[in-house]
Design a protein around this motif. Sequence first.
Motif, PDB file in Angstrom:
ATOM      1  N   SER A  70      -1.333  -2.102  -4.871  1.00 54.60           N
ATOM      2  CA  SER A  70      -0.723  -1.800  -6.296  1.00 54.60           C
ATOM      3  C   SER A  70       1.038  -2.812  -6.394  1.00 54.60           C
ATOM      4  CB  SER A  70       0.130  -0.704  -5.349  1.00 54.60           C
ATOM      5  OG  SER A  70       0.329  -0.966  -4.014  1.00 54.60           O
ATOM      6  N   ARG A  71       1.075  -3.188  -5.344  1.00 55.10           N
ATOM      7  CA  ARG A  71       1.705  -4.314  -5.497  1.00 55.10           C
ATOM      8  C   ARG A  71       1.316  -5.524  -6.841  1.00 55.10           C
ATOM      9  NH1 ARG A  71       2.827  -9.241  -4.112  1.00 55.10           N
ATOM     10  NH2 ARG A  71       1.578  -9.321  -1.982  1.00 55.10           N
TER      11      ARG A  71
ATOM     12  N   PRO B 153      -0.865  -1.265  -1.032  1.00 57.78           N
ATOM     13  CA  PRO B 153      -0.209  -2.596  -1.228  1.00 57.78           C
ATOM     14  C   PRO B 153      -1.741  -3.362  -0.464  1.00 57.78           C
ATOM     15  CG  PRO B 153       1.822  -1.659   0.123  1.00 57.78           C
ATOM     16  CD  PRO B 153       0.499  -0.315  -0.102  1.00 57.78           C
ATOM     17  N   PRO B 154      -1.834  -4.764  -0.445  1.00 58.77           N
ATOM     18  CA  PRO B 154      -1.172  -5.231  -1.704  1.00 58.77           C
ATOM     19  C   PRO B 154      -1.061  -5.174  -2.908  1.00 58.77           C
ATOM     20  CG  PRO B 154      -2.795  -6.597  -0.342  1.00 58.77           C
ATOM     21  CD  PRO B 154      -2.672  -5.614   0.005  1.00 58.77           C
TER      22      PRO B 154
ATOM     23  N   SER C 142      -3.203 -12.229  -6.368  1.00 59.06           N
ATOM     24  CA  SER C 142      -1.924 -12.754  -6.311  1.00 59.06           C
ATOM     25  C   SER C 142      -1.230 -14.073  -6.167  1.00 59.06           C
ATOM     26  CB  SER C 142      -1.673 -12.996  -4.663  1.00 59.06           C
ATOM     27  OG  SER C 142      -0.002 -12.705  -4.258  1.00 59.06           O
TER      28      SER C 142
ATOM     29  N   LEU D 257       3.693  -6.097 -10.532  1.00 55.26           N
ATOM     30  CA  LEU D 257       4.516  -6.914 -10.403  1.00 55.26           C
ATOM     31  C   LEU D 257       3.609  -7.542 -11.393  1.00 55.26           C
ATOM     32  CD1 LEU D 257       5.343  -8.659  -7.384  1.00 55.26           C
ATOM     33  CD2 LEU D 257       6.710  -7.985  -8.814  1.00 55.26           C
TER      34      LEU D 257
END
Length: 123
Positions: A87-88, A84-85, A7, A92
Amino acid sequence: MSMRRASLLMWVGLWAAPLAWAAQHMAGVMLGLAQCSPNGRRWEIPLATWAALFAGVAALIAIAGIVAAIVAFRETRELSEAGPPGSRIHFLAAMALAVGPLFLAIIILNGLGASLVDTCRPA
């Protein structure tokens, strides 16, 4: 790779190039205004040198962001179909891979334009 690291890399990849361009553009505008003022003419501010320096630093930041997006994209590839998270982050990171090279091109063109054009010419 942990989700937290992926992330972080994704966010760096998404925002590094646009923020580097914004800082480069603002510095170039301010430097151009300073060069064309009466005091700036007396100081003989080397706009081309500073514009090239700002463009180089901004390009390095943008390239670092693109590399971070590549790492995040590759590390979350197996999570692209999951929820998620993961795939998010994967999505992005893909957006960062689309936006980063565009802003890198803008940074290079902005640096060339500021280096080659005489900014103190009256309109």
